[in-house]
Design an enzyme around this catalytic site. Structure first.
Site, short mmCIF file in Angstrom:
data_model
loop_
_atom_site.label_atom_id
_atom_site.label_comp_id
_atom_site.label_asym_id
_atom_site.label_seq_id
_atom_site.Cartn_x
_atom_site.Cartn_y
_atom_site.Cartn_z
N ASP A 1 13.00 3.30 -36.60
CA ASP A 1 14.29 3.29 -35.92
C ASP A 1 14.56 1.93 -35.29
OD1 ASP A 1 12.26 3.41 -34.11
OD2 ASP A 1 13.15 4.96 -32.85
N LYS B 1 4.52 1.00 -17.90
CA LYS B 1 5.90 0.57 -17.65
C LYS B 1 6.06 0.09 -16.21
CE LYS B 1 7.64 3.80 -21.03
NZ LYS B 1 8.36 5.00 -21.36
N ASP C 1 15.98 -1.53 -30.82
CA ASP C 1 15.60 -0.13 -30.98
C ASP C 1 16.91 0.67 -31.03
OD1 ASP C 1 15.02 2.52 -30.40
OD2 ASP C 1 13.86 2.10 -28.60
#
Ligand code: GTP
Length: 338
Positions: A106, A157, A215
């Site tokens: 993707d 993250k 993305d």
């Protein structure tokens, strides 16, 4: 060189479009986004690809049958979703006669895969991860490297919007190190396989580049990909007309279209309607006087006359009533809003 392309995600961030279409088969301008990925691989000499998924498998079958030429496709059905790492380990039998590429299905990129494979071989890496620089690493997690490219660690993250290199979802992998992982078990390549290889002291490298990279997983990014493709910002892609009207698209002479607009096959825009920064998939209809901005209209969806639709996603066959106003809407397949 062979490649595994991961196409088995649920595409939750792109719902409700992905209620009926797997994310890799959602069209990107003129053909499914997976076609763009496969064509990119073919341009870099990849002639054999494994696609694997457990999700909406029957839809992929039609795609594979319709696609001709390079690269040749082998399909693997996962009995249960195996995750990004488990899917690759499960596909080893079909690719593992040497280093191979593995990619998220993707992502729109013009990354120089040939240079990446050469980098992998020169470094004697067991795994090479394409890295892309972002200004805000919060959605991704950082991948810091030594000056020669060796990966130091996979960081969680960050909570603050810090810039840095992040995993771009394209890898060159040596089958030998992946054989240590169990087959048929869900595994994450980012959270389990790479951290373990690094902890074992194996040579894992990051390949930094300033290639185009996006993305496609959210509505905003999906629309941005179209704007970039129509503006000619992605190397190796066709020079599209902007706005792009597919075969059989019908746009009334009194309709107004912005540049970053795709009107898909058989889709229509009626008189005095206005469409900007939006994608109309096959057979979608924008009726007279309606205004559509920053939105994705799924196949055969309909925006009624005089309606205003902003930052909205309509799934296949969804509809917006005449004169209605919808901002940030998500309308499920076949549903009518408001
Ligand atoms: P979101 O649900 O919106 O996060 O999308 P996603 O499910 O596609 O997840 P994500 O973007 O993290 O997945 C990265 C890539 O791995 C995509 O190309 C997915 O299609 C693929 N992928 C994720 N999980 C699996 C899996 O279990 N099996 C396979 N074969 N591919 C997977």
């Amino acid at each position: 060189m062979k490649a595994v392309v991961l196409v088995g995600g649920e595409g939750t961030r792109l719902r409700p479009l992905t209620e009926t279409i797997p994310k890799p088969l959602v069209p990107l301008v003129d053909r499914p986004s997976l076609d763009h990925v496969l064509d990119h691989l073919a341009r870099h000499g990849v002639h054999e690809v494994v696609l694997s998924s457990s999700y909406l498998e029957s839809t992929f079958r039609a795609f594979i049958e319709a696609r001709h030429g390079d690269p040749r496709i082998t399909w693997i059905t996962e009995a249960e979703p195996l995750g990004t790492g488990g899917a690759i380990v499960n596909a080893l039998g079909a690719v593992a006669d040497g280093p191979f590429l593995a990619l998220n299905g993707d992502i729109l990129t013009d990354l120089d895969l040939t240079a990446m494979v050469a980098f992998h071989r020169e470094r004697g890496a067991v795994a090479t991860i394409a890295l892309t620089h972002v200004e805000d690493a919060r959605p991704f997690g950082l991948v810091p490297t030594e000056p020669d490219g060796r990966v130091i660690e996979f960081r969680e993250k960050p909570t603050e919007p810090v810039p840095g290199d992040v995993n771009a979802g394209t890898y060159v992998l040596e089958p030998s190190v992946l054989r240590a992982f169990p087959v048929g078990v869900p595994l994450s390549i980012e959270r389990e396989i790479f951290p373990r290889l690094i902890a074992e002291g194996l040579p894992v490298y990051g390949f930094r580049s300033d290639a185009y990279w996006l993305d496609l997983g959210t509505p905003a990014q999906y629309l941005r990909a179209h704007a970039d493709l129509l503006a000619g910002r992605v190397a190796g892609e066709p020079a599209y007309a902007a706005p792009y009207l597919a075969e059989g698209a019908r746009v009334h002479l009194r309709a107004r279209l912005g540049k970053a607009v795709v009107v898909g096959p058989g889709a229509s825009v009626g008189p005095d309607a206005e469409v900007d920064d939006s994608v109309l998939l096959a057979g979608a209809a924008v009726e007279a006087g309606a205004r559509v901005v920053g939105s994705i209209l799924g196949p055969r969806s309909r925006v009624g006359a005089g309606a205003t639709v902003i930052d909205t996603v309509l799934a296949e066959g969804a509809a917006v009533r005449e004169g209605a106003e919808l901002r940030g809407g998500r309308v499920s397949a076949g549903a009518v809003a408001p």
